[in-house]
Design a protein around this motif. Structure first.
Motif, PDB file in Angstrom:
ATOM      1  N   PHE A   1      38.422  40.411  55.292  1.00 56.53           N
ATOM      2  CA  PHE A   1      37.273  41.016  54.632  1.00 56.53           C
ATOM      3  C   PHE A   1      36.653  42.818  54.535  1.00 56.53           C
ATOM      4  N   ASP A   2      37.160  42.990  55.429  1.00 55.16           N
ATOM      5  CA  ASP A   2      36.766  44.349  55.560  1.00 55.16           C
ATOM      6  C   ASP A   2      37.515  44.946  54.040  1.00 55.16           C
ATOM      7  N   LYS A   3      38.926  44.945  54.104  1.00 55.72           N
ATOM      8  CA  LYS A   3      39.573  45.096  53.394  1.00 55.72           C
ATOM      9  C   LYS A   3      38.901  45.330  51.810  1.00 55.72           C
ATOM     10  N   LEU A   4      39.224  44.007  51.705  1.00 59.36           N
ATOM     11  CA  LEU A   4      38.493  43.820  50.218  1.00 59.36           C
ATOM     12  C   LEU A   4      37.634  44.782  49.893  1.00 59.36           C
ATOM     13  N   VAL A   5      36.285  44.605  50.709  1.00 59.20           N
ATOM     14  CA  VAL A   5      35.175  45.384  50.417  1.00 59.20           C
ATOM     15  C   VAL A   5      35.024  46.506  50.108  1.00 59.20           C
ATOM     16  N   GLU A   6      36.818  47.448  50.892  1.00 61.63           N
ATOM     17  CA  GLU A   6      37.113  48.594  49.759  1.00 61.63           C
ATOM     18  C   GLU A   6      37.644  48.584  48.602  1.00 61.63           C
ATOM     19  N   LYS A   7      38.572  47.789  48.968  1.00 58.10           N
ATOM     20  CA  LYS A   7      39.019  47.442  47.431  1.00 58.10           C
ATOM     21  C   LYS A   7      38.264  47.325  46.011  1.00 58.10           C
ATOM     22  N   TYR A   8      36.876  46.625  46.232  1.00 54.78           N
ATOM     23  CA  TYR A   8      36.085  46.748  45.251  1.00 54.78           C
ATOM     24  C   TYR A   8      35.100  47.697  45.004  1.00 54.78           C
ATOM     25  N   LYS A   9      35.196  48.530  46.064  1.00 47.39           N
ATOM     26  CA  LYS A   9      34.697  50.018  46.011  1.00 47.39           C
ATOM     27  C   LYS A   9      34.531  50.835  45.607  1.00 47.39           C
ATOM     28  N   SER A  10      35.922  50.176  45.188  1.00 49.45           N
ATOM     29  CA  SER A  10      37.157  51.647  44.355  1.00 49.45           C
ATOM     30  C   SER A  10      36.977  50.746  42.782  1.00 49.45           C
ATOM     31  N   ILE A  11      36.813  49.876  42.320  1.00 50.75           N
ATOM     32  CA  ILE A  11      36.913  49.146  41.007  1.00 50.75           C
ATOM     33  C   ILE A  11      35.709  50.167  39.974  1.00 50.75           C
ATOM     34  N   ARG A  12      36.436  50.249  38.420  1.00 45.16           N
ATOM     35  CA  ARG A  12      34.687  50.892  38.335  1.00 45.16           C
ATOM     36  C   ARG A  12      34.863  50.321  36.846  1.00 45.16           C
ATOM     37  N   LYS A  13      33.448  50.354  36.352  1.00 46.57           N
ATOM     38  CA  LYS A  13      33.149  49.187  35.049  1.00 46.57           C
ATOM     39  C   LYS A  13      34.284  49.970  34.367  1.00 46.57           C
ATOM     40  N   LEU A  14      34.849  48.700  33.052  1.00 42.93           N
ATOM     41  CA  LEU A  14      35.569  49.819  32.038  1.00 42.93           C
ATOM     42  C   LEU A  14      35.169  48.812  30.969  1.00 42.93           C
ATOM     43  N   SER A  15      35.195  49.170  29.920  1.00 42.60           N
ATOM     44  CA  SER A  15      34.858  48.870  28.680  1.00 42.60           C
ATOM     45  C   SER A  15      35.778  47.511  28.161  1.00 42.60           C
ATOM     46  N   THR A  16      35.558  46.555  27.619  1.00 43.10           N
ATOM     47  CA  THR A  16      36.654  46.160  27.121  1.00 43.10           C
ATOM     48  C   THR A  16      37.989  46.649  26.519  1.00 43.10           C
ATOM     49  N   GLU A  17      37.605  47.833  25.304  1.00 41.96           N
ATOM     50  CA  GLU A  17      39.142  48.163  25.006  1.00 41.96           C
ATOM     51  C   GLU A  17      39.769  48.686  26.380  1.00 41.96           C
ATOM     52  N   GLU A  18      39.256  49.551  27.458  1.00 36.63           N
ATOM     53  CA  GLU A  18      39.807  50.243  28.624  1.00 36.63           C
ATOM     54  C   GLU A  18      40.514  49.274  29.420  1.00 36.63           C
ATOM     55  N   LEU A  19      39.916  47.830  29.329  1.00 30.25           N
ATOM     56  CA  LEU A  19      40.432  47.126  30.253  1.00 30.25           C
ATOM     57  C   LEU A  19      42.062  46.942  29.350  1.00 30.25           C
ATOM     58  N   TRP A  20      41.970  46.293  27.685  1.00 32.89           N
ATOM     59  CA  TRP A  20      43.157  45.885  27.328  1.00 32.89           C
ATOM     60  C   TRP A  20      44.248  46.960  27.452  1.00 32.89           C
ATOM     61  N   LYS A  21      43.895  48.306  27.995  1.00 35.80           N
ATOM     62  CA  LYS A  21      44.399  49.310  27.296  1.00 35.80           C
ATOM     63  C   LYS A  21      45.576  49.425  29.495  1.00 35.80           C
ATOM     64  N   GLU A  22      44.147  49.821  30.617  1.00 35.77           N
ATOM     65  CA  GLU A  22      44.716  49.935  31.221  1.00 35.77           C
ATOM     66  C   GLU A  22      45.317  48.226  31.969  1.00 35.77           C
ATOM     67  N   PHE A  23      45.416  46.910  31.002  1.00 30.26           N
ATOM     68  CA  PHE A  23      46.484  45.744  31.536  1.00 30.26           C
ATOM     69  C   PHE A  23      48.076  45.924  30.790  1.00 30.26           C
ATOM     70  N   SER A  24      47.668  46.510  29.589  1.00 29.29           N
ATOM     71  CA  SER A  24      49.276  46.893  28.704  1.00 29.29           C
ATOM     72  C   SER A  24      49.937  47.886  29.439  1.00 29.29           C
ATOM     73  N   MET A  25      49.786  48.893  29.669  1.00 29.16           N
ATOM     74  CA  MET A  25      49.551  49.748  30.853  1.00 29.16           C
ATOM     75  C   MET A  25      50.915  48.765  32.142  1.00 29.16           C
ATOM     76  N   ILE A  26      49.645  47.903  32.808  1.00 28.92           N
ATOM     77  CA  ILE A  26      50.433  47.287  33.783  1.00 28.92           C
ATOM     78  C   ILE A  26      51.323  46.394  33.515  1.00 28.92           C
ATOM     79  N   LYS A  27      51.817  45.962  32.238  1.00 29.88           N
ATOM     80  CA  LYS A  27      52.047  44.539  31.961  1.00 29.88           C
ATOM     81  C   LYS A  27      53.449  45.409  31.215  1.00 29.88           C
ATOM     82  N   ASN A  28      53.666  46.954  30.939  1.00 32.93           N
ATOM     83  CA  ASN A  28      54.411  47.685  30.399  1.00 32.93           C
ATOM     84  C   ASN A  28      54.481  47.386  29.277  1.00 32.93           C
ATOM     85  N   MET A  29      53.328  46.770  28.344  1.00 34.54           N
ATOM     86  CA  MET A  29      53.108  46.036  26.939  1.00 34.54           C
ATOM     87  C   MET A  29      53.531  46.945  26.068  1.00 34.54           C
TER      88      MET A  29
END
Length: 179
Positions: free
Chosen positions: A151-179
């Motif tokens: 649980f504590d490791k999950l809390v640390e992971k969620y502390k690093s999540i930043r709010k992104l716009s829909t466009e930023e989410l798709w851009k990040e998704f494309s980079m992760i999936k090598n699209m």
């Protein structure tokens, strides 16, 4: 809704609950009818469209988030089959309690079986079948549900999540999936 859940009043209540349009309003309904449960803590969130069959056998702590499609199974129907097979009324349904601690999130589509205790500070992954106790301070998932993280490791992971716009989410998704 205590008992076997077959009375007209109970059936009407269950139908009414299914048609409450938002999870916020279903949460209000659960809090208003908390006396039907063994215990309902503060700050719960209830997304499922179904009301448990045996709420008096369910105890829910504070700050518990219950996602859509979560099912609480407090009894089985094996006894009905055995009574019919052996033309008797000697067999009784197996019943059991479900206890959920504080600060718990139960993922969508999870099934919680009888005689299970879910500890505090726990995240249950979507689609899990919880058939054994889950200790405090863990992330658990799977069929059957088992500890998969801390649980504590999950809390640390969620502390690093930043709010992104829909466009930023798709851009990040494309980079992760090598699209």
């Amino acid at each position: 809704m205590k008992g076997n859940g077959n009375g007209w009043s109970t059936l009407f209540q269950k139908l009414y609950f299914m048609f409450i349009p938002s999870s916020g309003k279903r949460t209000i309904y659960i809090n208003k009818h908390a006396n039907q449960f063994k215990h309902i803590g503060g700050g719960i969130f209830w997304q499922p469209r179904t009301f448990p069959t045996d709420p008096e056998l369910i105890s829910i702590g504070d700050n518990v988030m219950i996602a859509s499609g979560v099912e609480f199974i407090n009894h089985d129907i094996v006894a009905h089959m055995l009574n019919k097979k052996y033309d008797t009324h000697d067999f009784q349904p197996m019943k059991g309690c479900i206890s959920i601690g504080d600060n718990v999130m139960i993922g969508a589509g999870t099934v919680i079986l009888p005689n299970v205790r879910i500890g505090s500070n726990v995240v249950i992954g979507a689609g899990s079948i919880v058939c054994k106790d889950i200790p405090d301070n863990v992330v658990a998932a799977g069929v059957p549900c088992r500890v998969v993280g801390d649980f504590d490791k999950l809390v640390e992971k969620y502390k690093s999540i930043r709010k992104l716009s829909t466009e930023e989410l798709w851009k990040e998704f494309s980079m992760i999936k090598n699209m």
